[in-house]
Design a protein around this motif. Structure first.
Motif, mmCIF file in Angstrom:
data_model
loop_
_atom_site.group_PDB
_atom_site.id
_atom_site.type_symbol
_atom_site.label_atom_id
_atom_site.label_comp_id
_atom_site.label_asym_id
_atom_site.label_seq_id
_atom_site.Cartn_x
_atom_site.Cartn_y
_atom_site.Cartn_z
ATOM 1 N N ASN A 9 68.277 49.054 -26.435
ATOM 2 C CA ASN A 9 67.379 49.659 -27.418
ATOM 3 C C ASN A 9 66.171 50.301 -26.750
ATOM 4 O O ASN A 9 65.163 50.566 -27.400
ATOM 5 N N ASN A 10 66.291 50.560 -25.468
ATOM 6 C CA ASN A 10 65.211 51.205 -24.719
ATOM 7 C C ASN A 10 65.766 52.459 -24.049
ATOM 8 O O ASN A 10 66.699 52.379 -23.241
ATOM 9 N N ALA A 11 65.194 53.600 -24.408
ATOM 10 C CA ALA A 11 65.751 54.868 -23.938
ATOM 11 C C ALA A 11 65.777 54.953 -22.410
ATOM 12 O O ALA A 11 66.768 55.382 -21.815
ATOM 13 N N ASP A 12 64.695 54.550 -21.764
ATOM 14 C CA ASP A 12 64.649 54.666 -20.307
ATOM 15 C C ASP A 12 65.652 53.732 -19.634
ATOM 16 O O ASP A 12 66.236 54.080 -18.599
ATOM 17 N N SER A 13 65.877 52.575 -20.218
ATOM 18 C CA SER A 13 66.888 51.664 -19.675
ATOM 19 C C SER A 13 68.277 52.281 -19.787
ATOM 20 O O SER A 13 69.105 52.162 -18.876
ATOM 21 N N LEU A 14 68.533 52.948 -20.892
ATOM 22 C CA LEU A 14 69.842 53.585 -21.088
ATOM 23 C C LEU A 14 70.025 54.746 -20.114
ATOM 24 O O LEU A 14 71.121 54.943 -19.573
ATOM 25 N N THR A 15 68.975 55.504 -19.876
ATOM 26 C CA THR A 15 69.061 56.593 -18.900
ATOM 27 C C THR A 15 69.341 56.030 -17.505
ATOM 28 O O THR A 15 70.162 56.576 -16.758
ATOM 29 N N ALA A 16 68.679 54.938 -17.173
ATOM 30 C CA ALA A 16 68.901 54.316 -15.860
ATOM 31 C C ALA A 16 70.340 53.821 -15.736
ATOM 32 O O ALA A 16 70.967 53.965 -14.681
ATOM 33 N N ALA A 17 70.865 53.257 -16.817
ATOM 34 C CA ALA A 17 72.261 52.819 -16.801
ATOM 35 C C ALA A 17 73.191 54.010 -16.588
ATOM 36 O O ALA A 17 74.164 53.940 -15.823
ATOM 37 N N SER A 18 72.889 55.120 -17.251
ATOM 38 C CA SER A 18 73.715 56.317 -17.123
ATOM 39 C C SER A 18 73.661 56.870 -15.697
ATOM 40 O O SER A 18 74.646 57.428 -15.190
#
Lengths: 75, 75, 75, 75, 75, 75
Positions: free
Chosen positions: B48-57
């Motif tokens: 639920n955190n945009a920056d965490s999702l970008t880092a995962a990507s």
């Protein structure tokens, strides 16, 4: 650091290569922070932080690129 | 970690290769934090955190470079 | 994820390749956060944060390296 | 995005290639945040933040790897 | 910086190559912050921060890719 | 930016290549923030922050990959 820990990038399987990449990521940390006591203390914090774990996975991914290329992708 | 999970980087399609890259990104996390319970708890926060999702990507993207090269880009 | 979305890395032009790289970056997020509703909510925040946008551009850049190599740089 | 902006990765000089890499980094942002007004507003903040500038330089560096390989390093 | 510190990327073993990658990561810092006194002061902080150590390991990993390629992966 | 600053990626030695990579990292910043006055002001802050220095070293490492490949690793 006198210990010999990396004599070859060649591994039998991709998984062993992945595990070597993990070793390399950890050694990158160890050279910078040689104290096992400090590293253990820090481990508690970052192993419970999602972004820290993602960052660790990224370092493994970069090292795995190197190991995979060295092994010609185990083809 | 005794389980065998990575025996080959070869996949039938680019999409299967992408999904292998995701698996590799998650295994990079799992080796660092072996507790499924902790990982599940952390998942709620970072999903639920945009920056965490970008880092995962980003980690997926790095792993996909490796998988794609191994498959000669499925050409 | 049953949908087929990535059958080839080959594109007609560099720009189409760049747009495929964007698609891949977004799919990396989607596999981690499958809820479109959550992703839309997060989008507002990160599309208005400079560092988040730079991070998104970085993931695209990494994916574009893969797509460009697959297409032999459209030479 | 209907505009054609990337028809080739080939440039006459390394510097033109570097400038193309900058263009690609900015387009990565633009596809995510299409509003020029929002981007201009964000620019003020990140152009005055050292870490944001370093992150921007990193995206350029990744894109320049691609452009340089496409041009066989202008050799 | 007049000192000569990098005359070759060739090393006898992978481990020496890894240690060269560490040297390169540190020199990247030194060129930006030439004061040994400042670097020593900063070292205390970042050697006790897990995310800083992971970031350091990432830079080493990127440099090691270069050194490993230069040595044809010591094959 | 009318100045010509990058006419070739070829250097005589690895160290000159490393220094070119530093130049490229700085130019990536300069294109985004053209004001020398602003850059000097920011420099004080990030040259005294360990994480900022590590990030700078990372950009240098990525650029050095490109320069090293262009020079066939000075072999």
């Amino acid at each position: 650091m006198a210990d010999i820990w990396l004599t070859s990038l060649i591994t039998k399987t991709p998984q062993e290569g992945f595990e070597l990449a993990i070793k390399m990521a950890r050694m990158g940390v160890k050279y910078t922070q040689p104290s096992a006591e400090v590293r253990d203390r820090l481990r508690d914090a970052y192993a419970n932080n999602a972004d820290s774990l993602t960052a660790a996975s990224q370092v493994i991914a970069v090292n795995f690129q190197t190991v995979a290329a060295a092994n010609n992708y185990w083809k």
